[in-house]
Scaffold this active site. Structure first.
Site, PDB file in Angstrom:
ATOM      1  N   GLU A 289      -6.128  -0.732  -6.246  1.00  0.00           N
ATOM      2  CA  GLU A 289      -7.154   0.172  -5.708  1.00  0.00           C
ATOM      3  C   GLU A 289      -6.736   1.619  -5.966  1.00  0.00           C
ATOM      4  O   GLU A 289      -5.551   1.955  -5.863  1.00  0.00           O
ATOM      5  CB  GLU A 289      -7.336  -0.030  -4.194  1.00  0.00           C
ATOM      6  CG  GLU A 289      -7.781  -1.411  -3.776  1.00  0.00           C
ATOM      7  CD  GLU A 289      -6.605  -2.231  -3.235  1.00  0.00           C
ATOM      8  OE1 GLU A 289      -5.499  -1.675  -3.038  1.00  0.00           O
ATOM      9  OE2 GLU A 289      -6.806  -3.437  -3.024  1.00  0.00           O
TER      10      GLU A 289
ATOM     11  N   HIS B  38       0.825  -1.212   0.000  1.00  0.00           N
ATOM     12  CA  HIS B  38       0.000   0.000   0.000  1.00  0.00           C
ATOM     13  C   HIS B  38       0.857   1.259   0.000  1.00  0.00           C
ATOM     14  O   HIS B  38       1.990   1.256   0.494  1.00  0.00           O
ATOM     15  CB  HIS B  38      -0.893   0.023   1.247  1.00  0.00           C
ATOM     16  CG  HIS B  38      -2.199  -0.659   1.076  1.00  0.00           C
ATOM     17  ND1 HIS B  38      -3.405  -0.070   1.373  1.00  0.00           N
ATOM     18  CD2 HIS B  38      -2.511  -1.899   0.638  1.00  0.00           C
ATOM     19  CE1 HIS B  38      -4.395  -0.907   1.130  1.00  0.00           C
ATOM     20  NE2 HIS B  38      -3.870  -2.031   0.685  1.00  0.00           N
TER      21      HIS B  38
END
Length: 296
Positions: A107, A38
């Site tokens: 994402e 991330h």
């Protein structure tokens, strides 16, 4: 019998702590460890997001046996696939073939940071297919030139390659990604215990290949404390990937989850110390055909 993994969750832990955790997981007997890749945490309350690949390199040197895997890296925006191929090959060498590259379509939360907008799901899957082609060609050795709809590669070569390329896993959530995984992947990755994903993976060429799932849990001797912690850090979880893939930042996830109650989270995530609840959560994956389950 299923293999069991531990999740190095970058969004909830500092980099040194993650390495200490995977060392503890190896001592405890876990078969493998996965790591999230991330740029942002899901919520501000989570408080961390170190660079996963640096953590992986440190983990490879700090451990001896446990498998290591990205869960998952997105090779279509923040990273060019030629760079992902190099990183994964280096990790395979550092870990002495204990590394698996898990990839997915990503994402918005993490990929928007390099600019250029966030493409729709069908375009992301096209990009992922090209990325996988580039990665696997570079792992074969020699020079690679590639001219695709989304990516170009100009005379690239990996100079340090393992004798055998690392296994490649692809994350799935529906028919399109299952078809892509069946065509290209050595294993399937999913976060829902949905047997239909495995069937679609089989139909697309994945029959007999491993399937890796992940189940969130929150342990505490006091169940109320566990529920409070799970709600604080994981109330975003229930929105589903069609929503989670599109939201652009932590404020959006906070807004989307503002009406989620602690009891809602507790209904979806085992909380407390009742072993049977944890076992049931894992069994949902093994009953759906998953061969590997990572605890989160």
């Amino acid at each position: 019998m299923a293999a069991f993994g531990y999740t190095m969750l970058c969004e909830q832990r500092d980099p040194r702590g993650l390495v200490e955790d995977v060392q503890a997981a190896e001592r405890a007997g876990f078969d493998f460890s996965v790591i999230s890749d991330h740029y942002f945490p899901w919520l501000d309350e989570m408080g961390h997001s170190p660079y996963a690949w640096s953590v992986l390199g440190a983990a490879a040197q700090a451990t001896e046996r446990i498998g290591l895997m990205t869960y998952v890296t997105c090779p279509i925006k923040r990273y060019h696939p030629a760079v992902v191929a190099q990183k994964a090959a280096t990790m395979a060498l550092l870990s002495e073939s204990r590394f698996t590259l898990g990839v997915g379509a990503g994402e918005n939360l993490n990929e928007h940071v390099t600019g250029g907008g966030w493409p729709p799901a069908d375009t992301r899957h096209e990009m992922l297919a090209e990325a996988v082609e580039i990665i696997t060609r570079l792992w074969e050795g020699g020079y690679v030139d590639y001219r695709g709809r989304h990516f170009d590669v100009d005379s690239a070569r990996l100079w340090d390659l393992p004798d055998t390329p690392p296994p490649l896993g692809i994350a799935v959530s529906g028919a399109s990604s299952c078809e892509l995984a069946g065509r290209y992947a050595d294993l399937m990755i999913a976060v829902e215990p949905d047997a239909s994903l495995g069937r679609r993976f089989d139909e697309a060429g994945g029959r007999g290949k491993p399937r890796v799932g992940q189940v969130p849990v929150c342990y505490d001797p006091d169940r109320d404390t566990a529920v409070k912690r799970a709600h604080e850090l994981f109330r975003w979880f229930g929105s589903g990937w069609k929503v989670n893939a599109e939201l652009p930042g932590t404020a959006a996830f906070a807004g989307a989850s503002q009406f989620v109650r602690p009891e809602d989270v507790a209904a979806a995530i085992p909380c407390g110390s009742d072993v049977d609840e944890f076992v049931d959560a894992v069994r949902a994956f093994t009953d759906a055909g998953f061969t590997h389950v990572a605890l989160l």
